[in-house]
Design an enzyme around this catalytic site. Sequence first.
Site, PDB file in Angstrom:
ATOM      1  N   LYS A  84       0.855  -1.197   0.000  1.00 59.94           N
ATOM      2  CA  LYS A  84       0.000   0.000   0.000  1.00 59.94           C
ATOM      3  C   LYS A  84       0.877   1.227   0.000  1.00 59.94           C
ATOM      4  CE  LYS A  84      -2.628   2.353   3.463  1.00 59.94           C
ATOM      5  NZ  LYS A  84      -3.614   2.184   4.509  1.00 59.94           N
TER       6      LYS A  84
HETATM    7  C1  5RP Z   1      -2.437   4.649   8.492  1.00 64.18           C
HETATM    8  C2  5RP Z   1      -2.905   3.822   7.391  1.00 64.18           C
HETATM    9  C3  5RP Z   1      -4.215   4.156   6.778  1.00 64.18           C
HETATM   10  O1  5RP Z   1      -4.951   2.985   6.690  1.00 64.18           O
HETATM   11  C4  5RP Z   1      -3.984   4.734   5.413  1.00 64.18           C
HETATM   12  O2  5RP Z   1      -3.291   5.943   5.503  1.00 64.18           O
HETATM   13  C5  5RP Z   1      -5.246   4.832   4.559  1.00 64.18           C
HETATM   14  O3  5RP Z   1      -6.077   5.757   5.001  1.00 64.18           O
HETATM   15  P1  5RP Z   1      -6.285   7.164   4.325  1.00 64.18           P
HETATM   16  O4  5RP Z   1      -7.032   6.906   3.029  1.00 64.18           O
HETATM   17  O5  5RP Z   1      -7.097   7.935   5.318  1.00 64.18           O
HETATM   18  O6  5RP Z   1      -4.925   7.763   4.039  1.00 64.18           O
HETATM   19  O7  5RP Z   1      -2.270   2.884   7.002  1.00 64.18           O
HETATM   20  O8  5RP Z   1      -1.102   4.339   8.735  1.00 64.18           O
END
Ligand code: 5RP
Length: 270
Positions: A173
């Site tokens: 991610k």
């Molecule tokens: C925090 C995360 C969150 O899940 C990620 O940032 C996704 O959320 P957003 O769309 O609010 O950024 O991993 O560390």
Amino acid sequence: MNWGIRNRLSQIMGHEDGRCVMLAVDHGYFLGPTEGLESPREVISPLLPFADSIMLTRGILRTCVRPESCVPVVLRVSGGSSIIGEDLSKEEVIASIEDAIRLNASCLAVSVFIGSRYEHQTLMNLARLVDEGERYGIPILAVTAVGREMTRDSRYLGLACRIAAEFGAHIVKTYYCNDFDTVVRSCPVPLVIAGGKKLDEKDALKLAHDAISSGASGVDMGRNIWQSKTPVSMIKAVRSIVHEGLDVGAAYSIFVHEPGNSNIASELQK
Ligand code: 5RP
């Protein structure tokens, strides 16, 4: 890849197009009751029917999601620092693989902080989890967390994603950036993008659209969904981009024409 990992991965990315809408509600693990997510149960429940999977901590899973719910769980298992603490990158693994199995997790999520003070420690967290995941048939999602001092450009994110994949992460991610296709090209496992800070809904849909068009396999989105005034219509609009290939205008009209957004719809008609 062993059968268990393939099976669980298909629970996350197994939609016929191979893409996913992951709902991120794990923010409290370092932010506490962040805006829009003060009452996770109320936030999560109406969104679940539209999420392919949900990313959260075991504390929120146990207390705020009904066990009868069939949504695949991406369990956040790294943490150890808070937004007011010394250094956000100082994370360890905060849940055992046995508990993850008891919770029927389909995937485990761990952050890596490339270029940060605790880079090495977080990469070792990833390496150990990949070994445990391989042992028990559970895929690992590596989150490329970006410290304040880092630039979210394709050079940095490409480096972070590639390292995560080299360490054996099954999904990575990251954040969308210019030249995102180069990040996708150099990462041999599926990439999903975080939404980041709350944007205007149309801009958030454009972000999702641009990421998917550049080769992302889906979104792992939080704030841009549940900080929206109408979270359900927002997740439906995001879904339409990820799974139906709608363009930004068409997806935005799904958002606008949901009950609750009649004021925006009538503004647009003027
Ligand atoms: C925090 C995360 C969150 O899940 C990620 O940032 C996704 O959320 P957003 O769309 O609010 O950024 O991993 O560390």
